[in-house]
Design a protein around this motif. Structure first.
Motif, mmCIF file in Angstrom:
data_model
loop_
_atom_site.group_PDB
_atom_site.id
_atom_site.type_symbol
_atom_site.label_atom_id
_atom_site.label_comp_id
_atom_site.label_asym_id
_atom_site.label_seq_id
_atom_site.Cartn_x
_atom_site.Cartn_y
_atom_site.Cartn_z
ATOM 1 N N ALA A 16 54.450 54.253 48.539
ATOM 2 C CA ALA A 16 53.441 53.274 48.940
ATOM 3 C C ALA A 16 53.405 52.102 47.966
ATOM 4 N N ILE A 17 53.592 52.385 46.681
ATOM 5 C CA ILE A 17 53.649 51.314 45.680
ATOM 6 C C ILE A 17 54.806 50.370 45.984
ATOM 7 N N GLN A 18 55.966 50.933 46.283
ATOM 8 C CA GLN A 18 57.132 50.106 46.599
ATOM 9 C C GLN A 18 56.898 49.255 47.847
ATOM 10 N N VAL A 19 56.250 49.837 48.845
ATOM 11 C CA VAL A 19 55.950 49.099 50.076
ATOM 12 C C VAL A 19 55.049 47.905 49.777
ATOM 13 N N GLU A 20 54.019 48.119 48.962
ATOM 14 C CA GLU A 20 53.081 47.028 48.661
ATOM 15 C C GLU A 20 53.713 45.973 47.766
ATOM 16 N N ARG A 21 54.557 46.388 46.842
ATOM 17 C CA ARG A 21 55.273 45.408 46.012
ATOM 18 C C ARG A 21 56.164 44.524 46.870
ATOM 19 N N LEU A 54 52.035 42.301 36.929
ATOM 20 C CA LEU A 54 52.539 43.406 37.750
ATOM 21 C C LEU A 54 53.958 43.792 37.334
ATOM 22 N N THR A 55 54.777 42.807 37.015
ATOM 23 C CA THR A 55 56.130 43.092 36.537
ATOM 24 C C THR A 55 56.078 43.870 35.231
ATOM 25 N N ARG A 83 51.861 41.320 27.295
ATOM 26 C CA ARG A 83 52.865 41.920 28.171
ATOM 27 C C ARG A 83 53.250 40.962 29.310
ATOM 28 N N LEU A 84 52.267 40.274 29.890
ATOM 29 C CA LEU A 84 52.612 39.368 30.990
ATOM 30 C C LEU A 84 53.409 38.177 30.476
ATOM 31 N N ALA A 85 53.101 37.706 29.266
ATOM 32 C CA ALA A 85 53.864 36.589 28.707
ATOM 33 C C ALA A 85 55.334 36.967 28.545
ATOM 34 N N LYS A 86 55.579 38.214 28.191
ATOM 35 C CA LYS A 86 56.956 38.686 28.012
ATOM 36 C C LYS A 86 57.717 38.703 29.342
ATOM 37 N N HIS A 87 57.009 38.971 30.435
ATOM 38 C CA HIS A 87 57.671 39.132 31.726
ATOM 39 C C HIS A 87 57.514 37.925 32.647
ATOM 40 N N ARG A 88 56.876 36.877 32.173
ATOM 41 C CA ARG A 88 56.770 35.645 32.957
ATOM 42 C C ARG A 88 58.024 34.814 32.774
ATOM 43 N N GLY A 89 58.529 34.252 33.846
ATOM 44 C CA GLY A 89 59.730 33.443 33.767
ATOM 45 C C GLY A 89 59.446 32.017 33.329
ATOM 46 N N ALA A 90 60.503 31.269 33.104
ATOM 47 C CA ALA A 90 60.363 29.864 32.728
ATOM 48 C C ALA A 90 59.865 29.031 33.903
ATOM 49 N N THR A 91 60.067 29.531 35.111
ATOM 50 C CA THR A 91 59.594 28.881 36.328
ATOM 51 C C THR A 91 58.985 29.948 37.241
ATOM 52 N N PRO A 92 58.165 29.553 38.218
ATOM 53 C CA PRO A 92 57.656 30.540 39.169
ATOM 54 C C PRO A 92 58.770 31.287 39.903
ATOM 55 N N GLU A 93 59.851 30.590 40.204
ATOM 56 C CA GLU A 93 60.965 31.236 40.896
ATOM 57 C C GLU A 93 61.545 32.368 40.050
ATOM 58 N N GLU A 94 61.657 32.138 38.750
ATOM 59 C CA GLU A 94 62.167 33.187 37.863
ATOM 60 C C GLU A 94 61.154 34.325 37.747
ATOM 61 N N THR A 95 59.878 33.994 37.697
ATOM 62 C CA THR A 95 58.845 35.028 37.667
ATOM 63 C C THR A 95 58.939 35.916 38.903
ATOM 64 N N LEU A 96 59.173 35.299 40.061
ATOM 65 C CA LEU A 96 59.311 36.066 41.296
ATOM 66 C C LEU A 96 60.576 36.912 41.271
ATOM 67 N N ARG A 97 61.677 36.371 40.759
ATOM 68 C CA ARG A 97 62.916 37.164 40.677
ATOM 69 C C ARG A 97 62.700 38.392 39.804
ATOM 70 N N ARG A 98 61.987 38.233 38.721
ATOM 71 C CA ARG A 98 61.719 39.372 37.839
ATOM 72 C C ARG A 98 60.847 40.415 38.542
ATOM 73 N N PHE A 99 59.891 39.944 39.336
ATOM 74 C CA PHE A 99 59.050 40.889 40.075
ATOM 75 C C PHE A 99 59.872 41.612 41.137
ATOM 76 N N ARG A 100 60.711 40.881 41.859
ATOM 77 C CA ARG A 100 61.548 41.515 42.873
ATOM 78 C C ARG A 100 62.434 42.600 42.269
ATOM 79 N N ALA A 101 62.851 42.406 41.029
ATOM 80 C CA ALA A 101 63.743 43.364 40.375
ATOM 81 C C ALA A 101 63.075 44.702 40.102
ATOM 82 N N VAL A 102 61.740 44.739 40.109
ATOM 83 C CA VAL A 102 61.040 45.997 39.812
ATOM 84 C C VAL A 102 60.359 46.588 41.043
ATOM 85 N N VAL A 103 60.603 46.029 42.218
ATOM 86 C CA VAL A 103 59.972 46.543 43.437
ATOM 87 C C VAL A 103 60.198 48.041 43.586
ATOM 88 N N ASP A 104 61.408 48.499 43.319
ATOM 89 C CA ASP A 104 61.739 49.920 43.448
ATOM 90 C C ASP A 104 61.665 50.650 42.117
#
Length: 218
Positions: A16-21, A54-55, A83-104
């Motif tokens: 369910a976590i993966q589905v919501e991510r 979340l990432t 922790r969020l500063a460590k996982h935030r990207g240089a751009t929103p697009e990079e932040t989203l890519r990092r989040f997508r990488a942890v969906v599963d």
């Protein structure tokens, strides 16, 4: 026989976590820069910062999480900001890519799968509501979170927030407590337990004004 609308196993909670991510990642795909910078229901954080948070939760193992809390003097706000500063990207697009990488990826740094399901459910609403986006997770998902939140204070003081109230879901089996009635969709009850006063507009009963008057969590 399993009760309807209940996630019975840790595996089911993790799925369910993966589905919501994944659902959140898809909603974020077309955001403008202004939307990424919009203040979320976590008033200290923008939409992008919540995504980075979340990432971080999905990327941090238990011992690193504990060490980070220790280094922050057990100040959860400082710990979370670092922790969020460590996982935030240089751009929103990079932040989203990092989040997508942890969906599963892992549910979270501890074994409390229902708590980390609550994390993605609540923070997804923190993002969606200010952006005018709508998604209602499956009732089984929100019921699992509601039951965990009602049972203890963990990532949010949810049990304390609803002490002396009778909670009743209008779309599922969740009920708990006694006292002034707080009634509405399970997702809105979850958000109310997490201290999001914006959810009170979806709730009815004398308990809604009681909840609204109580201290909020971020």
């Amino acid at each position: 026989m399993a009760e309807p609308h209940v996630l019975e196993t840790r595996k089911a909670l993790e799925r369910a976590i993966q589905v919501e991510r994944l659902a959140l990642a898809e909603d974020l795909a077309e955001l403008s820069e202004a939307q990424w910078a919009k203040t979320s229901l976590c008033e200290r954080w923008t939409v992008e910062q919540v995504v980075a948070h979340l990432t971080a939760g999905a990327s941090t193992r238990m011992w690193r999480w504990l060490l980070s809390m220790l280094a922050a003097g057990f100040n959860p706000d400082l710990h979370n900001d670092r922790r969020l500063a460590k996982h935030r990207g240089a751009t929103p697009e990079e932040t989203l890519r990092r989040f997508r990488a942890v969906v599963d990826g892992p549910a979270g740094p501890t074994g409390h799968a229902a708590a980390w399901l609550g994390e993605i459910v609540v923070h997804s609403e923190d993002i969606r509501r200010p952006l005018g986006l709508a998604r209602t997770p499956p009732v089984a998902t929100t019921t699992a979170v509601a039951r965990f939140f009602a049972s203890r204070d963990f990532t949010v003081p949810s049990k304390t927030a609803t002490a002396g109230l009778r909670l009743e879901a209008t779309d599922g089996p969740f009920t708990t407590g006694s006292g002034d009635l707080l009634r509405g969709p399970t997702l809105s009850l979850v958000m109310g337990m997490a201290g999001r006063i914006a959810a009170c507009q979806d709730l009815e009963g004398d308990g809604a004004s009681v909840l609204r008057s109580r201290p909020r969590s971020g």
